[in-house]
Design a protein around this motif. Sequence first.
Motif, short mmCIF file in Angstrom:
data_model
loop_
_atom_site.label_atom_id
_atom_site.label_comp_id
_atom_site.label_asym_id
_atom_site.label_seq_id
_atom_site.Cartn_x
_atom_site.Cartn_y
_atom_site.Cartn_z
N LYS A 229 0.89 -1.12 -0.09
CA LYS A 229 -0.02 -0.02 0.03
C LYS A 229 0.92 1.16 -0.08
N LYS A 230 2.04 1.03 0.69
CA LYS A 230 2.85 2.36 0.76
C LYS A 230 3.51 2.81 -0.37
N THR A 231 3.91 1.61 -1.21
CA THR A 231 4.68 1.58 -2.51
C THR A 231 3.67 2.08 -3.46
N CYS A 232 2.14 1.49 -3.55
CA CYS A 232 1.16 2.10 -4.19
C CYS A 232 1.11 3.65 -4.09
N VAL A 233 0.87 4.22 -2.96
CA VAL A 233 0.60 5.69 -2.79
C VAL A 233 1.65 6.44 -3.26
N ALA A 234 2.95 6.06 -2.90
CA ALA A 234 3.94 6.88 -3.36
C ALA A 234 4.44 6.94 -4.63
N SER A 235 3.76 5.76 -5.40
CA SER A 235 4.16 5.82 -6.94
C SER A 235 3.48 6.91 -7.60
N GLY A 236 2.18 7.10 -7.13
CA GLY A 236 1.48 8.18 -7.77
C GLY A 236 0.64 7.43 -9.02
N PHE A 237 0.98 6.26 -9.36
CA PHE A 237 0.26 5.83 -10.57
C PHE A 237 -1.25 5.85 -10.73
N LEU A 238 -1.71 5.15 -9.38
CA LEU A 238 -3.39 5.17 -9.38
C LEU A 238 -3.80 6.64 -9.44
N GLN A 239 -3.30 7.53 -8.88
CA GLN A 239 -3.66 8.96 -8.82
C GLN A 239 -3.74 9.45 -10.19
N GLU A 240 -2.64 9.11 -10.97
CA GLU A 240 -2.30 9.45 -12.46
C GLU A 240 -3.48 8.97 -13.18
N VAL A 241 -3.95 7.66 -12.86
CA VAL A 241 -5.00 6.93 -13.59
C VAL A 241 -6.35 7.79 -13.53
N LEU A 242 -6.59 8.01 -12.17
CA LEU A 242 -7.74 8.76 -11.81
C LEU A 242 -8.19 9.88 -12.47
N LYS A 243 -6.90 10.67 -12.92
CA LYS A 243 -7.01 12.12 -13.22
C LYS A 243 -7.52 12.13 -14.56
N GLY A 244 -7.64 10.85 -15.39
CA GLY A 244 -8.29 10.70 -16.80
C GLY A 244 -9.66 10.79 -16.86
N LEU A 245 -10.25 10.34 -15.53
CA LEU A 245 -11.99 10.45 -15.34
C LEU A 245 -12.43 11.72 -15.81
N PRO A 246 -13.62 11.76 -16.39
CA PRO A 246 -14.32 12.96 -16.83
C PRO A 246 -14.53 13.73 -15.55
N SER A 247 -14.72 15.04 -15.75
CA SER A 247 -14.86 15.99 -14.61
C SER A 247 -16.46 16.22 -14.43
N THR A 248 -16.92 15.33 -14.32
CA THR A 248 -18.70 15.52 -13.94
C THR A 248 -19.01 15.30 -12.51
N PRO A 249 -20.16 15.85 -12.19
CA PRO A 249 -20.52 15.85 -10.71
C PRO A 249 -20.90 14.19 -10.47
N GLU A 250 -21.36 13.53 -11.70
CA GLU A 250 -21.68 12.12 -11.37
C GLU A 250 -20.59 11.14 -10.73
N LEU A 251 -19.39 11.73 -11.14
CA LEU A 251 -18.09 10.90 -10.90
C LEU A 251 -17.43 11.25 -9.72
N GLN A 252 -17.76 12.66 -9.25
CA GLN A 252 -17.12 13.12 -8.07
C GLN A 252 -17.18 12.37 -6.84
N PRO A 253 -18.38 11.79 -6.60
CA PRO A 253 -18.42 11.02 -5.53
C PRO A 253 -17.25 9.83 -5.37
N VAL A 254 -17.08 9.01 -6.41
CA VAL A 254 -16.23 7.91 -6.51
C VAL A 254 -14.69 8.42 -6.56
N THR A 255 -14.54 9.63 -7.10
CA THR A 255 -13.25 10.18 -7.27
C THR A 255 -12.57 10.59 -5.83
N ALA A 256 -13.56 11.13 -5.16
CA ALA A 256 -13.37 11.72 -3.83
C ALA A 256 -13.02 10.66 -2.84
#
Length: 270
Positions: A229-256
């Motif tokens: 888990k520490k490696t995952c968060v430090a890598s930033g890869f998942l955060q980068e993947v999530l940046k590609g999601l559309p900026s819509t109100p419907e997806l804001q809850p799951v992104t947050a």
Amino acid sequence: MNTASPVLPDISRHEAWFAAYAAREREKECRRDGGDPSPMDLKLHHTMQVLAHARAIVAQEGLASQEGRAALLAALYHDTGRFPQYVRWRTFSDAESENHGYLGVRVVKKEHFLAGEPPNIHKWVLTAIALHNRYALPALPEPYLTITHAVRDADKLDIMRIMAQHLSRPIPTRDVILRVQDAPQLWSQSIVDTVLSGGIPSYHDLRYVNDFRILLGSWIQDLHFTSSKKTCVASGFLQEVLKGLPSTPELQPVTAYLLNEFSTVRNLCG
């Protein structure tokens, strides 16, 4: 967690065997009319990265000598089935060919890759290979469970890297890596609902690239070891993947929700 720096098991002999095997399977593809070995090259690189993650897990979690050796061997051989899978079917889709975990077990046995290893390591390694790609693990006794978790965590950590890179640009091997619709503004509400309820979506339920992004983000909850888990968060890869999601109100809850999971892990791990 054991804070000592253990001497990691030496599996260099196995690494040489695997490299020779991969080269042989690659040559088969090169000899075929229209053969393209590049997807197999990706799998070889992936294997080495998974092995590196497994070494870090074994060291940081202080796995016992034989358990650590089994974890490294299972990480090295976890995707042996991918090579004959691609040579025969030209795909990495298990649904369109064969379960590559089970295929890998047969390859390891046929090639006698575990020759010279004690019987308990044979059992532990083959079990981890067979189960590394399962959606959920069955009830397993120790040390089968810990060894299999080590391989699954290591595998996920490198898949995060691969997908963070490939989702940011056109995917030349999309037909063998990702079989979902590349519709940037679409997603499945069922995938969102699964994650918001604390679940992990299944590959079988994915329809769009954004579904895959959300699935990958949920993996922060599906890693077993604190070090993973520490490696995952430090890598930033998942955060980068999530940046590609559309900026819509419907997806804001799951992104947050997922970003909050990352913050929680970061705070727990220090």
